[in-house]
Design an enzyme around this catalytic site. Sequence first.
Site, PDB file in Angstrom:
ATOM      1  N   ASN A   1     -29.997  27.476   3.881  1.00  0.00           N
ATOM      2  CA  ASN A   1     -29.411  26.903   2.680  1.00  0.00           C
ATOM      3  C   ASN A   1     -28.411  27.884   2.072  1.00  0.00           C
ATOM      4  OD1 ASN A   1     -29.029  25.053   0.639  1.00  0.00           O
ATOM      5  ND2 ASN A   1     -30.707  25.820  -0.610  1.00  0.00           N
TER       6      ASN A   1
ATOM      7  N   ASP B   1     -30.571  32.912  -7.462  1.00  0.00           N
ATOM      8  CA  ASP B   1     -30.366  32.491  -6.072  1.00  0.00           C
ATOM      9  C   ASP B   1     -31.597  31.831  -5.461  1.00  0.00           C
ATOM     10  OD1 ASP B   1     -28.856  32.445  -3.512  1.00  0.00           O
ATOM     11  OD2 ASP B   1     -30.579  33.636  -2.899  1.00  0.00           O
TER      12      ASP B   1
ATOM     13  N   HIS C   1     -38.613  34.960   7.070  1.00  0.00           N
ATOM     14  CA  HIS C   1     -39.728  34.022   6.940  1.00  0.00           C
ATOM     15  C   HIS C   1     -40.733  34.310   8.045  1.00  0.00           C
ATOM     16  CE1 HIS C   1     -38.065  31.519   3.793  1.00  0.00           C
ATOM     17  NE2 HIS C   1     -36.923  31.476   4.445  1.00  0.00           N
TER      18      HIS C   1
ATOM     19  N   ASN D   1     -35.730  36.176  -6.354  1.00  0.00           N
ATOM     20  CA  ASN D   1     -36.731  35.106  -6.191  1.00  0.00           C
ATOM     21  C   ASN D   1     -37.994  35.602  -5.497  1.00  0.00           C
ATOM     22  OD1 ASN D   1     -35.410  35.426  -3.733  1.00  0.00           O
ATOM     23  ND2 ASN D   1     -35.575  33.270  -3.178  1.00  0.00           N
TER      24      ASN D   1
ATOM     25  N   HIS E   1     -32.776  39.325   0.643  1.00  0.00           N
ATOM     26  CA  HIS E   1     -34.115  38.967   0.173  1.00  0.00           C
ATOM     27  C   HIS E   1     -35.108  39.947   0.793  1.00  0.00           C
ATOM     28  CE1 HIS E   1     -32.894  35.163  -1.706  1.00  0.00           C
ATOM     29  NE2 HIS E   1     -32.042  35.056  -0.703  1.00  0.00           N
ATOM     30  N   LEU E   2     -35.661  40.815  -0.054  1.00  0.00           N
ATOM     31  CA  LEU E   2     -36.624  41.804   0.442  1.00  0.00           C
ATOM     32  C   LEU E   2     -38.063  41.299   0.312  1.00  0.00           C
ATOM     33  CD1 LEU E   2     -35.091  45.171  -0.833  1.00  0.00           C
ATOM     34  CD2 LEU E   2     -35.000  44.202   1.466  1.00  0.00           C
ATOM     35  N   ARG E   3     -38.241  40.201  -0.420  1.00  0.00           N
ATOM     36  CA  ARG E   3     -39.516  39.463  -0.499  1.00  0.00           C
ATOM     37  C   ARG E   3     -40.638  40.182  -1.243  1.00  0.00           C
ATOM     38  NH1 ARG E   3     -36.957  34.998   0.275  1.00  0.00           N
ATOM     39  NH2 ARG E   3     -36.671  34.283   2.403  1.00  0.00           N
TER      40      ARG E   3
ATOM     41  N   ASP F   1     -27.300  37.259   3.000  1.00  0.00           N
ATOM     42  CA  ASP F   1     -28.358  36.302   2.650  1.00  0.00           C
ATOM     43  C   ASP F   1     -29.537  36.448   3.614  1.00  0.00           C
ATOM     44  OD1 ASP F   1     -29.802  34.397   1.313  1.00  0.00           O
ATOM     45  OD2 ASP F   1     -28.550  32.697   1.891  1.00  0.00           O
TER      46      ASP F   1
ATOM     47  N   HIS G   1     -22.798  32.896  -1.037  1.00  0.00           N
ATOM     48  CA  HIS G   1     -22.744  32.177   0.250  1.00  0.00           C
ATOM     49  C   HIS G   1     -21.916  30.887   0.243  1.00  0.00           C
ATOM     50  CE1 HIS G   1     -25.966  30.137  -1.855  1.00  0.00           C
ATOM     51  NE2 HIS G   1     -26.872  31.026  -1.559  1.00  0.00           N
TER      52      HIS G   1
END
Lengths: 437, 326
Positions: free
Chosen positions: A279, A153, A310, A93, A61-63, A306, A233
Amino acid sequence: MTEQNKTLLRGARILGGEPQDVLIEGGTVAEIGQGLRAADAEVVETGGAVLLPGLVDLHTHLREPGREDSETVLTGTRAAAKGGYTAVHAMANTFPVADTAGVVEQVWRLGKEYGYCDVRPVGAVTVGLEGKQLAELGAMHDSAAEVRVFSDDGKCVDDAVIMRRALEYVKAFDGVVAQHAQEPRLTAGAQMNEGIVSAELGLQGWPAVAEESIIARDVLLAAHVGSRVHICHLSTAGSVEIVRWAKSKGWNVTAEVTPHHLLLTDELVRSYNPVYKVNPPLRTEADVMALREALADGTIDCVATDHAPHPHEDKDCEWGAAAMGMVGLETALSVVQHTMVDTGLLDWAQVADRMSFRPAAIGRLEGHGRPVSPGEPANLVLLDADYRGQVDPAGFASRSANTPYQGRELPGRVTHTWLRGRPTVVDSKLVGAAGAV
Amino acid sequence: MKRHLISAADLTRDDAVLILDTAEEMARFADRPIKKLPTLRGRTIVNLFFEDSTRTRISFEAAAKRLSADVINFSAKGSSVSKGESLKDTALTLEAMGADGVVIRHGDSGAPHRLATSGWIGGSVINAGDGTHEHPTQALLDAFTMRRRLVGEEGAALDGKRITIVGDILHSRVARSNVHLLSTLGAHVTLVAPPTLLPIGVDSWPCEVSYDLDAVLTKSDAVMMLRVQRERMNAAFFPTEREYARRYGLDGERMARMPEDAIVMHPGPMNRGMEITAEVADSPRCTAVEQVANGVSIRMAVMYLLLGGSEPALSRDDTARTEENN
C-alpha cells in the site's frame, strides 16, 4: 575507539568520479587525494567501488515497540546498515503508537544504543493515528529524539481541518507533515490498483484518484497556510503531475517514491502471491515510467523505502488475508541502480542527492546527507556497482523476508558502511557495533 | 486438460468443447435408473466451502457421488477455520487425509489459485467460486445449456451466438467466467449494466458493453440475468430497487421483444421482482431449472477429466461394467 581510528580507502570513486584515496579519521573525512599514506590506518582496497554519502531513509517501519515478531530496532537498523543507510526515520504506527515524547525517545534511544544506524523517529500527527486530535507535536519535537517529521503513515490524515491545523502548527518549529495520501472512502476494502488487472482478477480496486485527490488538496492547503508538506510513497503518474504543478508555483512540497514503485507493476498480482501486496499498490507500466522520469527531473525529491516487514504467516496465505507491505532496506540501492543508473536516468551524484542529501534536508537531519569532503562526518557507503547477483532473503539482516525480489537478479552490492567513521558493514557483513556509540 | 480448473480463461476451445461433450455423455446416465458410474471409485473429493452455498455444494456432491468418489464436505462454519485456522493449515490437513481433488468455494478472489500453486496440496483444485473473480463450472454449465438450446449439436461451439449478460458485472464471478468461456467458444458477448456496476478496465475484456438493455435485447439469442443484491443500493450503486428493475430488470414486455427462440437464463438464486419478474422466471423460455440439472453433468465431466484421465469419458469397459451393474 579501537584500531579503526583511521581508515584509508584506496581508489574509491567518490559519487562515481575518478578513483581517489580517502582517509577517514576520528569520525570524519580527513583527506582526499591521490596516493595518500597513513602508516597506522586500516586499508581498504576498493577496486574502484563507488563511494556515496551514507543513505538516509525517510520512511522505515522498525515495528518496535509492539511487533517485534516482524522487526526490532536492532534487526531493522542492521538491515539498514547492510543496505548502506546511516540514518532511518522510524514510522509512528507502532503499538503503542509513537504519539508521545516517551515512545519516540524509547525508539531513538534503542537506535543509539545499538549503533548500527541513526534512528530518527517520526511522530504521529494525531493521537493513536485516529485522525481526530493532534498529538503533542511540540513535545516530540522538543524531546531528545528531536522529531522533525510527523506522519500518520498507514493512515491518511483525511480530515481537511485536522490536516490544515497540523500543517500550520508545525510551522512553529519547522516541522513537516508527511502525508500518506489515501482517500479512505474511495479505498475501503481495496486490494490492488484499480484497472485492467483488478477487473480481471476480481480484486477490489485502489484507484489512482484516491491518492491524487488527497495530494491535490494537501498541496493547496500547504500553499494556503504557508507550510511545507511531504508526500509519502507517491505512486501514480497523476500524482507526479500535481506535484510538478505545485512546485512550479513555488510551493513548499516534497515527495518520495519507493524502490518497488520504480520497478514493479500490477501485472505481478496475477500470481495472487501476497508478496506483491503493498500500500499504495503496485501500479501500471505507465506509472512506473512517469515515476522514474519524475525522480530523474527532481519532481520527486527522494527515494524512501517504506520498508514494511511482516512475519511469514502474514504473507503465506490467500491474497485477501495477507498484510500489505514489502521489506526494502537491503535492496533499495540495487533497485535504484537497476532502474535509474543502469538506464542512464541518474548518475551517482544524483543518486547521492535522491537517497542522502535531499531526504536529510527534508527531515532537517544534521550530520547526514553531507558531501564527501574533508571535514565532513564520515557517514559513507561503498558500493560494488559491477556486482550482479540474485536476491536471497535468507541472507537478510531483517527479521522478515517479505521481499518481492526473491530470485531476481539485481546489480550492485554494498560492501562497506561507515557511521561516523566506524564500520558497521565490512565486506558485505555486519560488524559488531552493539553498545559502541 | 490441466490438473486444476481455476479460471475459464485457462480453457482452450478444444478443452471447453471436450468438457461439454463429456457432460452430454454424463447427462445420458442421469436418465438411467442407476445413475452411478464407477470411474472415481476409491478417490476422495473434498468440498471445501468457506462460504455458504448449499446449491453449489450439493451439485458438486451429487456429481462426485455419481462418479463413485468418496465425498467429504468441509464447511468453514463451526470448524477450526472459524477459530482462526489458516487456509494453509486447512490445506495441509486435507493433504494428509489424502484428498485427490479439492472443490473450493472461498470469499477471497484468488484463494483457489493460491491453493493450487502454493505447494500445500498435491491434488486437483476445482474453483467453485472465489470472491468476485471466477466461477468456471457455472460458465461451463451455462455454455452447455446454451449449446443444447441454441445449437443442439455435440462437438459444436457457440460460434456467432449473441449472448447478453445483464446486472451486477462488477461483483460477479459468473460474468467474468462467462465472458472468458463464451468468447473462447466463439459467441459475441454483450454486458449490460448501469455504469456503477461495471468494473474500471472492462473495456479490455473480449466483449461489448452497453448501458441500454432495450437496445440489446432484440439482438440477443440468450439473455442472462444476474442476481443483484439489494444491499448494493445502500452503497449508491443505484438509487432504488424500483429504478433498477425499471431500467435493467427483465419483465414480460421486454421478453416479448426478444427474438422468438431466444432464451432467458439465470444462475440463481433469483430475486423475483428485482432483476426478473415472476412471469419471466416461470416462462418456458427461462432455463434456470435446467441450468441446475446441467450443473451436475458439467461437474461430473470436469471431475472425470481432471481426476479420471483424458480418454473418452466412458470407455467400452466402463459401459459394460455399468450395464452389468444394472
